[in-house]
Design a protein around this motif. Sequence first.
Motif, PDB file in Angstrom:
ATOM      1  N   ASN A  56       0.846  -1.194   0.000  1.00 46.83           N
ATOM      2  CA  ASN A  56       0.000   0.000   0.000  1.00 46.83           C
ATOM      3  C   ASN A  56       0.881   1.243   0.000  1.00 46.83           C
ATOM      4  O   ASN A  56       1.990   1.216   0.551  1.00 46.83           O
ATOM      5  CB  ASN A  56      -0.889   0.037   1.246  1.00 46.83           C
ATOM      6  N   GLU A  57       0.387   2.315  -0.588  1.00 47.53           N
ATOM      7  CA  GLU A  57       1.148   3.560  -0.600  1.00 47.53           C
ATOM      8  C   GLU A  57       1.492   4.034   0.806  1.00 47.53           C
ATOM      9  O   GLU A  57       2.525   4.666   1.006  1.00 47.53           O
ATOM     10  CB  GLU A  57       0.382   4.651  -1.349  1.00 47.53           C
ATOM     11  N   GLU A  58       0.659   3.720   1.776  1.00 45.25           N
ATOM     12  CA  GLU A  58       0.913   4.123   3.161  1.00 45.25           C
ATOM     13  C   GLU A  58       2.158   3.442   3.724  1.00 45.25           C
ATOM     14  O   GLU A  58       2.715   3.883   4.727  1.00 45.25           O
ATOM     15  CB  GLU A  58      -0.297   3.792   4.052  1.00 45.25           C
ATOM     16  N   GLN A  59       2.595   2.347   3.092  1.00 47.17           N
ATOM     17  CA  GLN A  59       3.785   1.632   3.543  1.00 47.17           C
ATOM     18  C   GLN A  59       5.069   2.220   2.951  1.00 47.17           C
ATOM     19  O   GLN A  59       6.158   1.781   3.290  1.00 47.17           O
ATOM     20  CB  GLN A  59       3.671   0.150   3.205  1.00 47.17           C
ATOM     21  N   VAL A  60       4.926   3.215   2.092  1.00 44.92           N
ATOM     22  CA  VAL A  60       6.081   3.953   1.586  1.00 44.92           C
ATOM     23  C   VAL A  60       6.300   5.105   2.562  1.00 44.92           C
ATOM     24  O   VAL A  60       5.492   6.030   2.650  1.00 44.92           O
ATOM     25  CB  VAL A  60       5.849   4.474   0.156  1.00 44.92           C
ATOM     26  N   ILE A  61       7.374   5.006   3.320  1.00 43.31           N
ATOM     27  CA  ILE A  61       7.631   5.964   4.397  1.00 43.31           C
ATOM     28  C   ILE A  61       8.111   7.303   3.852  1.00 43.31           C
ATOM     29  O   ILE A  61       7.668   8.360   4.295  1.00 43.31           O
ATOM     30  CB  ILE A  61       8.639   5.379   5.396  1.00 43.31           C
ATOM     31  N   SER A  62       9.047   7.254   2.906  1.00 41.66           N
ATOM     32  CA  SER A  62       9.555   8.507   2.350  1.00 41.66           C
ATOM     33  C   SER A  62      10.232   8.268   1.007  1.00 41.66           C
ATOM     34  O   SER A  62      10.680   7.161   0.709  1.00 41.66           O
ATOM     35  CB  SER A  62      10.550   9.175   3.306  1.00 41.66           C
ATOM     36  N   ILE A  63      10.284   9.330   0.240  1.00 41.33           N
ATOM     37  CA  ILE A  63      11.067   9.366  -0.996  1.00 41.33           C
ATOM     38  C   ILE A  63      11.833  10.681  -0.957  1.00 41.33           C
ATOM     39  O   ILE A  63      11.240  11.749  -0.795  1.00 41.33           O
ATOM     40  CB  ILE A  63      10.178   9.277  -2.248  1.00 41.33           C
ATOM     41  N   VAL A  64      13.147  10.571  -1.090  1.00 43.44           N
ATOM     42  CA  VAL A  64      14.006  11.748  -1.003  1.00 43.44           C
ATOM     43  C   VAL A  64      14.847  11.846  -2.266  1.00 43.44           C
ATOM     44  O   VAL A  64      15.517  10.887  -2.646  1.00 43.44           O
ATOM     45  CB  VAL A  64      14.934  11.669   0.235  1.00 43.44           C
ATOM     46  N   GLU A  65      14.797  13.005  -2.906  1.00 44.03           N
ATOM     47  CA  GLU A  65      15.675  13.302  -4.039  1.00 44.03           C
ATOM     48  C   GLU A  65      16.866  14.059  -3.472  1.00 44.03           C
ATOM     49  O   GLU A  65      16.704  15.134  -2.894  1.00 44.03           O
ATOM     50  CB  GLU A  65      14.931  14.145  -5.077  1.00 44.03           C
ATOM     51  N   PHE A  66      18.068  13.487  -3.609  1.00 46.59           N
ATOM     52  CA  PHE A  66      19.270  14.072  -3.021  1.00 46.59           C
ATOM     53  C   PHE A  66      20.215  14.497  -4.139  1.00 46.59           C
ATOM     54  O   PHE A  66      21.048  13.726  -4.619  1.00 46.59           O
ATOM     55  CB  PHE A  66      19.927  13.064  -2.072  1.00 46.59           C
TER      56      PHE A  66
END
Length: 107
Positions: A56-66
């Motif tokens: 589920n999308e809720e299980q994606v904690i974070s996405i970071v572009e560095f």
Amino acid sequence: MKLISLSEVASVIRSKNSGPYELTLDIIFNDKKIFNAACKEKVITESKIAELYGINEEQVISIVEFAPANAIKATIVRPIPSGALGETDVYGAQQHAPLLELKFNID
């Protein structure tokens, strides 16, 4: 526009533990142009990670572009805690495979 796979334009695609209950997926692009194109096209999103990993999308904690490292990092909830009964990848080092053939358009 050209359709390319992530594995063609990333020097590193890996996964690793981010604690016993999380996995981190790292993508380090070969150069700034490709990194910027991937960010502009929103290649890595919560919905795309959820689709690739069957979560589920809720299980994606974070996405970071560095940008300083030309990298995108996504953190997800582990399906089974590290070291728990039935878990087969204690270090989380074998969970990057769904990213390898992810395709996107580039100018």
